[in-house]
Write a protein that holds these residues in place. Structure first.
Motif, mmCIF file in Angstrom:
data_model
loop_
_atom_site.group_PDB
_atom_site.id
_atom_site.type_symbol
_atom_site.label_atom_id
_atom_site.label_comp_id
_atom_site.label_asym_id
_atom_site.label_seq_id
_atom_site.Cartn_x
_atom_site.Cartn_y
_atom_site.Cartn_z
ATOM 1 N N THR A 103 46.748 53.432 52.095
ATOM 2 C CA THR A 103 47.347 54.198 53.187
ATOM 3 C C THR A 103 47.540 53.269 54.380
ATOM 4 N N ASP A 104 48.571 53.575 55.174
ATOM 5 C CA ASP A 104 48.820 52.755 56.360
ATOM 6 C C ASP A 104 47.984 53.275 57.530
ATOM 7 N N ALA A 105 48.219 52.738 58.706
ATOM 8 C CA ALA A 105 47.430 53.104 59.888
ATOM 9 C C ALA A 105 47.579 54.575 60.257
ATOM 10 N N ASN A 106 48.691 55.206 59.867
ATOM 11 C CA ASN A 106 48.917 56.625 60.158
ATOM 12 C C ASN A 106 48.360 57.538 59.073
ATOM 13 N N GLY A 107 47.767 56.959 58.027
ATOM 14 C CA GLY A 107 47.244 57.757 56.926
ATOM 15 C C GLY A 107 48.286 58.121 55.887
ATOM 16 N N THR A 108 49.462 57.526 55.984
ATOM 17 C CA THR A 108 50.533 57.792 55.030
ATOM 18 C C THR A 108 50.350 56.925 53.794
ATOM 19 N N PRO A 109 50.377 57.528 52.596
ATOM 20 C CA PRO A 109 50.252 56.720 51.372
ATOM 21 C C PRO A 109 51.429 55.756 51.234
ATOM 22 N N ILE A 110 51.135 54.522 50.878
ATOM 23 C CA ILE A 110 52.170 53.528 50.656
ATOM 24 C C ILE A 110 51.929 52.864 49.305
ATOM 25 N N THR A 111 52.955 52.231 48.763
ATOM 26 C CA THR A 111 52.834 51.502 47.502
ATOM 27 C C THR A 111 53.376 50.094 47.701
ATOM 28 N N PRO A 112 52.527 49.179 48.166
ATOM 29 C CA PRO A 112 52.978 47.807 48.394
ATOM 30 C C PRO A 112 53.217 47.077 47.072
ATOM 31 N N LYS A 113 53.904 45.959 47.165
ATOM 32 C CA LYS A 113 54.139 45.126 45.990
ATOM 33 C C LYS A 113 52.814 44.486 45.570
ATOM 34 N N LEU A 127 37.478 43.815 41.664
ATOM 35 C CA LEU A 127 38.933 43.879 41.654
ATOM 36 C C LEU A 127 39.419 42.875 42.684
ATOM 37 N N ARG A 128 40.033 41.792 42.215
ATOM 38 C CA ARG A 128 40.603 40.777 43.099
ATOM 39 C C ARG A 128 42.087 41.093 43.225
ATOM 40 N N LEU A 129 42.479 41.451 44.438
ATOM 41 C CA LEU A 129 43.776 42.059 44.673
ATOM 42 C C LEU A 129 44.565 41.270 45.714
ATOM 43 N N VAL A 130 45.832 41.022 45.415
ATOM 44 C CA VAL A 130 46.748 40.416 46.387
ATOM 45 C C VAL A 130 47.972 41.320 46.443
ATOM 46 N N LEU A 131 48.203 41.907 47.628
ATOM 47 C CA LEU A 131 49.341 42.803 47.837
ATOM 48 C C LEU A 131 50.274 42.177 48.873
ATOM 49 N N THR A 161 53.849 40.103 54.703
ATOM 50 C CA THR A 161 52.448 39.802 54.977
ATOM 51 C C THR A 161 51.643 39.944 53.688
ATOM 52 N N ILE A 162 50.842 38.934 53.402
ATOM 53 C CA ILE A 162 49.987 38.959 52.217
ATOM 54 C C ILE A 162 48.655 39.609 52.588
ATOM 55 N N PHE A 163 48.208 40.527 51.739
ATOM 56 C CA PHE A 163 46.979 41.292 51.949
ATOM 57 C C PHE A 163 46.058 41.005 50.774
ATOM 58 N N ARG A 164 44.910 40.368 51.041
ATOM 59 C CA ARG A 164 43.962 39.990 49.986
ATOM 60 C C ARG A 164 42.661 40.752 50.153
ATOM 61 N N ARG A 165 42.144 41.239 49.047
ATOM 62 C CA ARG A 165 40.829 41.892 49.053
ATOM 63 C C ARG A 165 40.135 41.645 47.721
ATOM 64 N N ARG A 166 38.806 41.560 47.786
ATOM 65 C CA ARG A 166 37.972 41.589 46.591
ATOM 66 C C ARG A 166 37.092 42.819 46.752
ATOM 67 N N ILE A 167 37.256 43.752 45.844
ATOM 68 C CA ILE A 167 36.584 45.040 45.943
ATOM 69 C C ILE A 167 35.558 45.150 44.831
ATOM 70 N N GLN A 168 34.319 45.446 45.193
ATOM 71 C CA GLN A 168 33.269 45.628 44.202
ATOM 72 C C GLN A 168 33.270 47.072 43.733
ATOM 73 N N LEU A 169 33.275 47.261 42.415
ATOM 74 C CA LEU A 169 33.352 48.587 41.820
ATOM 75 C C LEU A 169 32.259 48.756 40.779
ATOM 76 N N THR A 170 31.933 50.009 40.521
ATOM 77 C CA THR A 170 31.022 50.339 39.435
ATOM 78 C C THR A 170 31.731 51.336 38.527
ATOM 79 N N ALA A 171 31.797 51.002 37.250
ATOM 80 C CA ALA A 171 32.451 51.914 36.294
ATOM 81 C C ALA A 171 31.590 53.144 36.118
#
Length: 150
Positions: free
Chosen positions: A79-89, A129-133, A139-149
């Motif tokens: 979601t963006d700063a306004n809370g609107t769902p987005i689908t980045p590349k 989850l190693r993510l590059v959007l 603008t490149i957006f990088r995150r590494r997100i720790q998850l538990t199945a």
């Protein structure tokens, strides 16, 4: 009849004890090298030169990520700063264990109701989850997100 404790007995004890210690250390070192996932970046100094600017650009996007991982599905909502769902590349996405690359997979996301879904085969435990959007403005957006199945 009592046996005398000789130097040969002490030598035998020392060889067995130190042989066990050395054997265990070599086994652990071998396992550590075999499961090493690799480098995060080729040259950390070069990467550090733009770190603050990259982080400021990512934070300026105001994106919030929500993830959910089950044994069969990975869900990612942005979601963006306004809370609107987005689908980045999605430039790249890798779901894998933190300690080795043997189970790494590249999720193939599909958009369903504004969220990205991917079928995965995730066993129980911790995952990264190693993510590059990429934003619409490049603008490149990088995150590494720790998850538990779950």
């Amino acid at each position: 009849m009592t046996r005398e404790f000789t130097g040969w007995h002490m030598l035998g004890i020392m060889v067995v004890a130190f042989g066990t210690i050395i054997g265990v250390n070599l086994t652990l070192a071998y396992k550590a090298v075999q499961t090493f996932p690799g480098l995060e970046t080729r040259n950390s100094y070069v990467a550090s030169q733009s770190f603050d600017a990259d982080r400021a650009a990512q934070n300026a996007l105001g994106w919030t990520l929500e993830t959910h991982l089950t044994h069969t599905e990975l869900t990612l909502s942005v979601t963006d700063a306004n809370g609107t769902p987005i689908t980045p590349k999605v430039v790249s996405a890798t779901l894998g264990r933190a300690t080795n690359v043997a189970q790494d997979m590249t999720p193939a996301f599909t958009i369903v109701n504004g969220a990205m879904h991917a079928n995965v085969d995730a066993g129980a435990g911790y995952w990264n989850l190693r993510l590059v959007l990429e934003a619409d403005d490049g603008t490149i957006f990088r995150r590494r997100i720790q998850l538990t199945a779950q």
